[in-house]
Design a protein around this motif. Sequence first.
Motif, short mmCIF file in Angstrom:
data_model
loop_
_atom_site.label_atom_id
_atom_site.label_comp_id
_atom_site.label_asym_id
_atom_site.label_seq_id
_atom_site.Cartn_x
_atom_site.Cartn_y
_atom_site.Cartn_z
N ASP A 18 0.83 -1.21 0.00
CA ASP A 18 0.00 0.00 0.00
C ASP A 18 0.86 1.25 0.00
OD1 ASP A 18 -2.24 -1.59 0.02
OD2 ASP A 18 -2.53 -1.48 2.20
N ALA A 19 1.95 1.23 0.78
CA ALA A 19 2.84 2.38 0.83
C ALA A 19 3.52 2.61 -0.51
CB ALA A 19 3.89 2.18 1.93
N ALA A 20 3.94 1.52 -1.18
CA ALA A 20 4.60 1.64 -2.47
C ALA A 20 3.64 2.17 -3.53
CB ALA A 20 5.16 0.28 -2.90
N ILE A 21 2.40 1.68 -3.51
CA ILE A 21 1.41 2.17 -4.48
C ILE A 21 1.08 3.63 -4.22
CG2 ILE A 21 -0.98 1.89 -5.23
CD1 ILE A 21 -0.67 -1.12 -4.63
N ARG A 22 0.91 3.98 -2.97
CA ARG A 22 0.62 5.38 -2.62
C ARG A 22 1.75 6.30 -3.03
NH1 ARG A 22 -1.04 4.14 1.87
NH2 ARG A 22 0.89 4.37 3.08
N LYS A 23 2.97 5.85 -2.82
CA LYS A 23 4.13 6.66 -3.20
C LYS A 23 4.20 6.84 -4.71
CE LYS A 23 9.18 6.81 -2.81
NZ LYS A 23 10.39 6.09 -2.31
N LEU A 24 3.92 5.77 -5.45
CA LEU A 24 3.95 5.85 -6.91
C LEU A 24 2.88 6.81 -7.42
CD1 LEU A 24 4.97 4.92 -9.67
CD2 LEU A 24 3.42 2.96 -9.52
N LYS A 25 1.70 6.75 -6.85
CA LYS A 25 0.63 7.66 -7.26
C LYS A 25 0.99 9.11 -6.96
CE LYS A 25 -3.25 4.41 -6.97
NZ LYS A 25 -4.54 4.08 -6.31
N ASP A 26 1.59 9.35 -5.80
CA ASP A 26 2.02 10.71 -5.45
C ASP A 26 3.07 11.22 -6.43
OD1 ASP A 26 0.30 10.66 -3.31
OD2 ASP A 26 1.86 10.16 -1.83
N ASN A 27 4.01 10.35 -6.79
CA ASN A 27 5.09 10.76 -7.69
C ASN A 27 4.56 11.04 -9.10
OD1 ASN A 27 7.11 10.57 -5.72
ND2 ASN A 27 7.44 8.40 -6.14
N THR A 28 3.64 10.20 -9.58
CA THR A 28 3.08 10.46 -10.91
C THR A 28 2.23 11.73 -10.92
OG1 THR A 28 1.23 8.97 -10.37
CG2 THR A 28 3.09 8.03 -11.58
N GLU A 29 1.60 12.02 -9.80
CA GLU A 29 0.81 13.26 -9.72
C GLU A 29 1.73 14.48 -9.77
OE1 GLU A 29 -2.49 15.41 -6.80
OE2 GLU A 29 -1.82 13.36 -6.40
N VAL A 30 2.86 14.39 -9.09
CA VAL A 30 3.83 15.49 -9.12
C VAL A 30 4.35 15.70 -10.53
CG1 VAL A 30 6.14 16.18 -8.35
CG2 VAL A 30 4.52 15.26 -6.71
N LEU A 31 4.60 14.61 -11.23
CA LEU A 31 5.13 14.70 -12.60
C LEU A 31 4.04 15.03 -13.62
CD1 LEU A 31 7.48 11.57 -12.54
CD2 LEU A 31 8.20 13.96 -12.55
N GLY A 32 2.80 14.87 -13.24
CA GLY A 32 1.71 15.14 -14.16
C GLY A 32 1.56 14.09 -15.24
#
Length: 329
Positions: A18-32
């Motif tokens: 869950d932490a890895a998925i959440r981190k990936l989603k946050d990073n893709t949001e930052v990158l747009g």
Amino acid sequence: MIRSLRSQLDARQQGKADAAIRKLKDNTEVLGIGPVPESLCAAIKERYLTAPLAWAVMVPVAVIQWLLFYRLMNNLLVDELPQHAPQWLVDDLTGKAPGSVTSGAAWIQFARDWVLGISYLLIMRRTMVYLAMTFNLRAFMFERVDRWADLIGECAEVVRAPSVHERHHHGPSLRFAILRVRGAAWSRGTVRSFDWQRRITLRRHAFRVVAALREARGEFVTDPKSAAKRLGELTLTISERYVDRRVDMLLDEGDIGEAGRSRPRGEALQLAISAVLLAVIALVASAFHLPVPITMAAVVITVAVVYRSAVAAGLGVLAALSPLFFPGK
């Protein structure tokens, strides 16, 4: 008790997933570059949930396979080889390590260790793919997705950096991501063992994908923020295609562009050239008693010329070969 421990382990691995998925989603949001495909989230989850079982299977299998491989090779060298090879070759292959790394026996033993090591790794790799496909051990298959997610995170750190200087400082490393791209076809279990034509086709495609990633990484010099978004987008596409078993189309032709049109240089040829040149430098340095700084400078320059933009691979080769040709330096 065992059931309780298993429940705790599953809960721990679920939390990591869950932490890895959440981190990936946050990073893709930052990158747009989002959203993250559901198939990719499911792959990350399976990677963590099956990791304990994968390690429990891999460690004993690797040990048993090594013992069997060592016994087989020892029997061949000690029992069978003397019947078919000259005695001097048998003595060099089975004797103690010689004192000089430039002697004929040293070269023969180096070739022996290299062949045996590569053979064992290839056998072990095929064994792990077979086990992963047979027992549904997705941790082996989707470990690459985790590494690509790390690269996306490094790209996000570049975008988050408040200054241009920090953006250059946080520039992502492609070393592990590129290694995962090159081995994507066999780890996904989509290629039969003796389908050489398909292997060649997939290898060429992997080279072109690597070239596209390196081209995107090269743009960090001029515009780190845009380059980070571009590299993150390419990596996300590669991850999604890999999960969907589309290893023959990790990137579209439009994403690869001009980067993948140059002819690939064989990595095995690069390694062989590096070994020969380092041997020559070692002999020259020993014959003319060259100072250590001059010798090591020549070594670094030689490896840099051979590997060029693939500096990470060149440094790995340099670290592995230098102790063999220049002991104590």
